[in-house]
Design a protein around this motif. Structure first.
Motif, PDB file in Angstrom:
ATOM      1  N   LYS A  65       0.824  -1.206   0.000  1.00  0.00           N
ATOM      2  CA  LYS A  65       0.000   0.000   0.000  1.00  0.00           C
ATOM      3  C   LYS A  65       0.863   1.263   0.000  1.00  0.00           C
ATOM      4  CE  LYS A  65      -4.095   1.358   2.678  1.00  0.00           C
ATOM      5  NZ  LYS A  65      -3.881   2.747   2.503  1.00  0.00           N
ATOM      6  N   SER A  66       1.988   1.221   0.682  1.00  0.00           N
ATOM      7  CA  SER A  66       2.852   2.409   0.662  1.00  0.00           C
ATOM      8  C   SER A  66       4.055   2.206  -0.259  1.00  0.00           C
ATOM      9  CB  SER A  66       3.331   2.743   2.081  1.00  0.00           C
ATOM     10  OG  SER A  66       4.116   1.675   2.569  1.00  0.00           O
ATOM     11  N   ARG A 132      -1.886   6.745  -6.736  1.00  0.00           N
ATOM     12  CA  ARG A 132      -2.421   7.544  -5.624  1.00  0.00           C
ATOM     13  C   ARG A 132      -3.876   7.224  -5.386  1.00  0.00           C
ATOM     14  NH1 ARG A 132      -0.257  12.618  -3.233  1.00  0.00           N
ATOM     15  NH2 ARG A 132      -2.394  12.963  -2.560  1.00  0.00           N
ATOM     16  N   ASN A 136      -5.180   5.052  -2.357  1.00  0.00           N
ATOM     17  CA  ASN A 136      -5.800   6.068  -1.518  1.00  0.00           C
ATOM     18  C   ASN A 136      -4.770   6.816  -0.670  1.00  0.00           C
ATOM     19  OD1 ASN A 136      -7.832   7.534  -0.495  1.00  0.00           O
ATOM     20  ND2 ASN A 136      -8.461   6.015   1.052  1.00  0.00           N
ATOM     21  N   VAL A 137      -3.754   7.356  -1.348  1.00  0.00           N
ATOM     22  CA  VAL A 137      -2.716   8.103  -0.632  1.00  0.00           C
ATOM     23  C   VAL A 137      -3.305   9.407  -0.134  1.00  0.00           C
ATOM     24  CG1 VAL A 137      -0.464   9.213  -0.811  1.00  0.00           C
ATOM     25  CG2 VAL A 137      -0.900   7.105  -2.051  1.00  0.00           C
ATOM     26  N   LYS A 138      -3.166   9.630   1.174  1.00  0.00           N
ATOM     27  CA  LYS A 138      -3.729  10.857   1.757  1.00  0.00           C
ATOM     28  C   LYS A 138      -2.725  12.000   1.647  1.00  0.00           C
ATOM     29  CE  LYS A 138      -7.688   9.380   3.741  1.00  0.00           C
ATOM     30  NZ  LYS A 138      -7.686   8.044   3.154  1.00  0.00           N
ATOM     31  N   GLY A 139      -3.152  13.156   2.032  1.00  0.00           N
ATOM     32  CA  GLY A 139      -2.226  14.281   2.111  1.00  0.00           C
ATOM     33  C   GLY A 139      -2.253  15.120   0.867  1.00  0.00           C
ATOM     34  N   TYR A 140      -3.256  15.999   0.798  1.00  0.00           N
ATOM     35  CA  TYR A 140      -3.318  16.884  -0.348  1.00  0.00           C
ATOM     36  C   TYR A 140      -2.790  18.276  -0.015  1.00  0.00           C
ATOM     37  CZ  TYR A 140      -5.952  13.354  -2.827  1.00  0.00           C
ATOM     38  OH  TYR A 140      -6.312  12.193  -3.451  1.00  0.00           O
ATOM     39  N   ASP A 141      -2.481  18.483   1.290  1.00  0.00           N
ATOM     40  CA  ASP A 141      -2.102  19.837   1.735  1.00  0.00           C
ATOM     41  C   ASP A 141      -0.860  20.327   1.007  1.00  0.00           C
ATOM     42  OD1 ASP A 141      -4.026  19.036   3.400  1.00  0.00           O
ATOM     43  OD2 ASP A 141      -2.819  19.032   5.246  1.00  0.00           O
ATOM     44  N   GLY A 223       2.514  12.658  -0.249  1.00  0.00           N
ATOM     45  CA  GLY A 223       1.731  13.144   0.873  1.00  0.00           C
ATOM     46  C   GLY A 223       2.566  13.441   2.098  1.00  0.00           C
TER      47      GLY A 223
END
Lengths: 238, 221
Positions: A65-66, A132, A136-141, A223
């Motif tokens: 996943k990562s 992505r 479901n890679v998080k972190g759009y900031d 992310g």
């Protein structure tokens, strides 16, 4: 001398229509008459990331996943770096025909390589986007921070390309030398592994400018957020 | 030829060239193979920089120097119009505006959308020449390229070149054919071993050059 090189650089920038056309024609001709066309770039990158990710992820005992997003973004960026440096070796050699007949700035042929590789990158980015979404890679900031990162990377690659092109035109061993250096760099740059997986010998990462350059673009994409500017700035001194 | 310190071979191609051309001049370059005609043209075009001395040009310079003519073999004729137009410093709008005129002057017709690698040498030359003519050239540098065109096109091309020199331009061409030079040029420079052996009015220089070549033929035979 400095003034002359600067004016040559600016003249090169101004003729952007020429080098964008040259780069575009290269891509068009490379994939002419193939049914997938330039999407072969995306396809082969996707397959490579999938296959290498499965094998090395299993070997290193990693969580897919990562791990797959890591290796995917790493490979895409490395394709850009090695593509630019390898092909810039032939920027002047292959364009001898044009160079001997036209007084346009030599930077045109460097920008041609950069532009061609940017088109290839645009096709490869699809792989990162898919990874992505799938994982479901998080972190759009901090996602958009990849833009300044990419700019710094490209600026550095620009001067490297110009030097590679000049040296290669004069000494024909340089393309081979650069190709084999890039091969080694591929393994010692954290592309297929996380930097923390290297328990001993962290200095290998520290002294390798490409690890910070890659990280500068990759961290936002994955992310994460890490300011590595300090590691990159010294490069401009060269 | 001299060998430099790092083993590279350096060739001195030109020496002591002193030449100034004025509006309306049509200079012919003659000389044996390897006399430096092409090199001199490249120096004039700003492609080679002289190691000593300087070149001063005023006006838009258009070089047409090699049989490959700056064309991309795998691109179509139309793409090459754009490509070479940009190389010559035309803007995108200027190229679009001149495209039709270039195609009709080159008489390529439907071939214009074929890759240039399928063209004959004469067709390539017609395309490259037509593109160069679309540029409002003030200084035109030609290296033997017209020789590959058929006689009809040569006549048309010569007329165009005359137009350029009439509207206060300069044409410099390297040629092996003395009659062609007599027909077109008003000045001739005879190059030998990289230096100007004779420079002056067309007939006078050509006569001397032809005599020299004849005597060389005889001694060789």
């Amino acid at each position: 001398m400095l003034k002359e090189s600067l004016s040559s650089f600016l003249r090169g920038c101004r003729t952007w229509r020429l080098w964008t056309l040259l780069g575009w024609l290269d891509i068009q001709q490379r994939y002419a008459r193939s049914s997938l066309g330039p999407f072969w770039i995306t396809l082969s990158m996707g397959v490579m990331v999938g296959a290498m990710g499965l094998v090395y992820g299993t070997l290193f005992g990693q969580d897919m996943k990562s791990y797959l997003p890591l290796i995917g973004s790493g490979f895409v960026l490395w394709a850009l770096i090695s593509g630019i440096l390898n092909e810039s070796c032939f920027a002047f050699i292959n364009n001898a025909n044009f160079i001997r007949q036209s007084d346009v700035s030599l930077w045109v042929y460097i920008f041609q390589v950069l532009w061609r590789q940017m088109i290839i990158l645009a096709h490869n980015v699809v792989v990162i986007v898919v990874l992505r979404i799938v994982f479901n890679v998080k972190g759009y900031d901090h996602l958009l921070l990849f833009i300044p990162g990419l700019l710094v990377l490209l600026l550095n690659l620009t001067w490297m390309s110009y030097m590679a092109a000049i040296w290669s035109a004069r000494y024909r061993d340089v393309p081979q030398l650069i190709a084999s250096c890039l091969q080694i760099l591929f393994y010692i740059t954290p592309l297929m592994w996380w930097p923390h997986m290297l328990k001993k010998h962290q200095w290998i990462i520290t002294i390798n400018p490409f690890s910070s350059l890659v990280d500068l673009v990759r961290a936002p994409v994955l992310g994460a957020y890490r300011s590595q500017l300090a590691g990159v700035l010294p490069l401009f001194l060269l | 030829m001299a060998e430099a310190g790092d083993g590279a071979i350096q060739v001195q191609c030109l020496k002591d060239i002193n030449l100034s051309l004025d509006k309306g001049d049509r200079l012919g370059l003659v000389g044996e193979n390897g006399a430096g005609k092409s090199t001199l043209l490249r120096v004039m075009a700003g492609i080679y920089r002289p190691q000593e001395g300087c070149v001063k040009r005023e006006g838009k310079t258009v070089p047409l120097l090699d049989i490959s003519l700056c064309l991309d073999d795998n691109a179509t004729g139309r793409q090459n119009i754009r490509l070479r137009g940009l190389f010559l410093g035309l803007s995108s709008e200027q190229i679009s505006a001149h495209e039709q005129e270039i195609i009709s002057f080159s008489e390529l017709g439907d071939h214009i959308d074929m890759p240039v690698r399928t063209y004959s040498t004469g067709m390539r030359m017609r395309l490259a020449f037509s593109i160069s003519m679309a540029v409002e050239a003030e200084i035109l540098l030609l290296d033997e390229v017209l020789a590959v065109g058929d006689s009809a096109f040569q006549a048309k091309a010569t007329a165009r070149l005359r137009e350029i020199s009439d509207r206060a331009g300069i044409v410099v061409m390297a040629l092996h054919s003395s009659p062609a030079i007599m027909k077109f040029c008003n000045k001739v420079a005879w190059l030998q071993d990289g230096a100007v052996r004779m420079l002056g009015e067309c007939h006078e220089v050509i006569r001397a050059y032809d005599q020299f070549m004849h005597s060389k033929e005889k001694t060789d035979a």
